[in-house]
Design a protein around this motif. Structure first.
Motif, mmCIF file in Angstrom:
data_model
loop_
_atom_site.group_PDB
_atom_site.id
_atom_site.type_symbol
_atom_site.label_atom_id
_atom_site.label_comp_id
_atom_site.label_asym_id
_atom_site.label_seq_id
_atom_site.Cartn_x
_atom_site.Cartn_y
_atom_site.Cartn_z
ATOM 1 N N SER A 69 3.292 -16.626 -0.240
ATOM 2 C CA SER A 69 2.914 -16.025 -1.528
ATOM 3 C C SER A 69 3.342 -14.566 -1.587
ATOM 4 O O SER A 69 3.750 -14.070 -2.645
ATOM 5 C CB SER A 69 1.408 -16.157 -1.748
ATOM 6 O OG SER A 69 0.682 -15.530 -0.693
ATOM 7 N N ASP A 70 3.265 -13.862 -0.473
ATOM 8 C CA ASP A 70 3.724 -12.471 -0.445
ATOM 9 C C ASP A 70 5.220 -12.380 -0.720
ATOM 10 O O ASP A 70 5.687 -11.489 -1.437
ATOM 11 C CB ASP A 70 3.410 -11.829 0.908
ATOM 12 C CG ASP A 70 1.937 -11.503 1.086
ATOM 13 O OD1 ASP A 70 1.274 -11.194 0.075
ATOM 14 O OD2 ASP A 70 1.460 -11.555 2.229
ATOM 15 N N GLU A 71 5.978 -13.315 -0.148
ATOM 16 C CA GLU A 71 7.424 -13.296 -0.357
ATOM 17 C C GLU A 71 7.783 -13.660 -1.796
ATOM 18 O O GLU A 71 8.740 -13.112 -2.362
ATOM 19 C CB GLU A 71 8.101 -14.231 0.643
ATOM 20 C CG GLU A 71 8.051 -13.681 2.070
ATOM 21 C CD GLU A 71 8.490 -14.681 3.114
ATOM 22 O OE1 GLU A 71 9.008 -14.233 4.164
ATOM 23 O OE2 GLU A 71 8.310 -15.901 2.912
ATOM 24 N N ILE A 72 7.028 -14.559 -2.403
ATOM 25 C CA ILE A 72 7.251 -14.877 -3.809
ATOM 26 C C ILE A 72 6.995 -13.632 -4.662
ATOM 27 O O ILE A 72 7.757 -13.340 -5.598
ATOM 28 C CB ILE A 72 6.345 -16.035 -4.274
ATOM 29 C CG1 ILE A 72 6.675 -17.321 -3.510
ATOM 30 C CG2 ILE A 72 6.488 -16.257 -5.780
ATOM 31 C CD1 ILE A 72 8.069 -17.844 -3.740
ATOM 32 N N GLU A 73 5.945 -12.888 -4.344
ATOM 33 C CA GLU A 73 5.670 -11.649 -5.069
ATOM 34 C C GLU A 73 6.821 -10.666 -4.905
ATOM 35 O O GLU A 73 7.195 -9.961 -5.854
ATOM 36 C CB GLU A 73 4.361 -11.023 -4.573
ATOM 37 C CG GLU A 73 3.108 -11.747 -5.020
ATOM 38 C CD GLU A 73 2.924 -11.717 -6.527
ATOM 39 O OE1 GLU A 73 3.232 -10.682 -7.148
ATOM 40 O OE2 GLU A 73 2.499 -12.749 -7.092
ATOM 41 N N VAL A 90 20.728 -13.786 -11.876
ATOM 42 C CA VAL A 90 20.131 -13.752 -10.546
ATOM 43 C C VAL A 90 20.387 -15.086 -9.853
ATOM 44 O O VAL A 90 20.670 -16.102 -10.502
ATOM 45 C CB VAL A 90 18.615 -13.472 -10.600
ATOM 46 C CG1 VAL A 90 18.354 -12.019 -10.987
ATOM 47 C CG2 VAL A 90 17.902 -14.423 -11.561
ATOM 48 N N VAL A 91 20.275 -15.056 -8.540
ATOM 49 C CA VAL A 91 20.548 -16.229 -7.711
ATOM 50 C C VAL A 91 19.389 -16.388 -6.742
ATOM 51 O O VAL A 91 19.052 -15.449 -6.013
ATOM 52 C CB VAL A 91 21.854 -16.057 -6.913
ATOM 53 C CG1 VAL A 91 22.145 -17.304 -6.080
ATOM 54 C CG2 VAL A 91 23.019 -15.735 -7.844
ATOM 55 N N PHE A 92 18.744 -17.548 -6.756
ATOM 56 C CA PHE A 92 17.669 -17.781 -5.801
ATOM 57 C C PHE A 92 17.486 -19.272 -5.568
ATOM 58 O O PHE A 92 18.071 -20.110 -6.254
ATOM 59 C CB PHE A 92 16.345 -17.142 -6.255
ATOM 60 C CG PHE A 92 15.913 -17.486 -7.671
ATOM 61 C CD1 PHE A 92 15.501 -18.760 -8.018
ATOM 62 C CD2 PHE A 92 15.905 -16.501 -8.652
ATOM 63 C CE1 PHE A 92 15.086 -19.053 -9.306
ATOM 64 C CE2 PHE A 92 15.494 -16.785 -9.954
ATOM 65 C CZ PHE A 92 15.080 -18.064 -10.272
ATOM 66 N N GLY A 93 16.667 -19.592 -4.577
ATOM 67 C CA GLY A 93 16.318 -20.969 -4.279
ATOM 68 C C GLY A 93 15.108 -20.970 -3.373
ATOM 69 O O GLY A 93 14.919 -20.040 -2.585
ATOM 70 N N LEU A 94 14.275 -21.974 -3.496
ATOM 71 C CA LEU A 94 13.069 -22.039 -2.679
ATOM 72 C C LEU A 94 12.575 -23.472 -2.573
ATOM 73 O O LEU A 94 12.721 -24.260 -3.501
ATOM 74 C CB LEU A 94 11.983 -21.129 -3.233
ATOM 75 C CG LEU A 94 11.371 -21.372 -4.602
ATOM 76 C CD1 LEU A 94 10.228 -20.378 -4.833
ATOM 77 C CD2 LEU A 94 12.376 -21.189 -5.744
ATOM 78 N N SER A 108 7.581 -19.795 -11.923
ATOM 79 C CA SER A 108 7.229 -18.378 -11.980
ATOM 80 C C SER A 108 8.479 -17.497 -11.942
ATOM 81 O O SER A 108 8.604 -16.525 -12.698
ATOM 82 C CB SER A 108 6.308 -18.014 -10.806
ATOM 83 O OG SER A 108 5.080 -18.681 -10.898
ATOM 84 N N LEU A 109 9.420 -17.843 -11.067
ATOM 85 C CA LEU A 109 10.654 -17.063 -10.972
ATOM 86 C C LEU A 109 11.475 -17.183 -12.250
ATOM 87 O O LEU A 109 12.098 -16.208 -12.692
ATOM 88 C CB LEU A 109 11.473 -17.521 -9.768
ATOM 89 C CG LEU A 109 10.870 -17.283 -8.387
ATOM 90 C CD1 LEU A 109 11.828 -17.763 -7.306
ATOM 91 C CD2 LEU A 109 10.533 -15.813 -8.168
#
Length: 242
Positions: A69-73, A90-94, A108-109
């Protein structure tokens, strides 16, 4: 026309990629670690000179794509920060613990990224159920998926890349990445139907220092990894006719 995205982590590579005809930049720090969120200073300087769209990597650390959760923040804060600097995307993945897309965190992202284009990166290549993963990403509203087709390289992932292009059915772009070069890019495009490819095109060059000292013998002091314009140009030549 096939769009060529070049992944960079320094100013020299930006200028080289643009001169060589890149269509878009994926901006990172520490490509040697697979790419993490670029510094605000790097983004600021890149945006002063960028003549093509720039997408900023949003990745708080190297390693897996299971984030706390900290990393998501952290990622939410980084999206806000890069937006203020004028990047186009932006570029992301999780992922979750079951090796599928973390749909709640992705939502959320995506909300934080409203107004920006979004690429879901190669975290998808670690998914247990690729078809379900794609539908989750599609439902979230991502613009494209960067993938090797679940293989160590896009050349080896051709069959899955083709399936992903078919499943997407034009709802988003499937961008092939990992091991793209002038010798295989035409085959990959022809056999999969992808309209975008992704590469760093990097080469190691010697330091421009005129006086080289021992420096405690740090090997990285003597060289730098940068984008090679010749590699991008060779890929463009290979893609003539597409």
């Amino acid at each position: 026309m096939i769009n060529i995205e070049v992944c960079i982590d320094n100013m020299e590579s930006l200028l080289t990629a643009q001169r060589a005809g890149a269509g878009r930049i994926e901006l990172c720090s520490s490509l040697a670690l697979g790419g993490v969120t670029p510094s605000l200073g790097l983004i600021t300087q890149v945006m002063k000179h960028a003549e093509i769209p720039v997408y900023a990597m949003i990745r708080p650390r190297d390693g897996d794509f299971l984030y706390s959760s900290d990393e998501i923040e952290m990622m939410l804060t980084e999206i806000h920060s890069v937006r203020t600097l004028g990047v186009q995307g932006v570029v992301f993945g999780l992922l979750n613990q079951q090796a599928q897309i973390d749909s709640d965190a992705l939502k959320s992202l995506m909300q934080a990224s409203k107004g920006l284009a979004v690429t879901f990166h190669r975290a998808i290549d670690c998914c247990e159920d690729i078809e379900l993963a794609m539908e989750t990403i599609l439902a979230a509203g991502c613009e494209r998926i960067l993938t090797s087709g679940l293989a160590s390289s896009a050349d080896l992932g051709i069959d899955n890349l083709k399936k992903m292009v078919t499943q997407s059915n034009g709802r988003l772009s499937i961008m092939a990445g990992a091991g793209i070069n002038a010798n295989n890019v035409a085959r990959i495009v022809k056999n999969t139907g992808v309209q975008e490819v992704h590469l760093s095109g990097k080469v190691s060059r010697a330091s421009h220092m005129k006086a080289v000292v021992n420096c405690g013998y740090l090997p990285e002091f003597l060289k730098m990894n940068v984008t090679d314009g010749k590699k991008i140009d060779a890929i463009k030549q290979s893609l003539q006719g597409f």
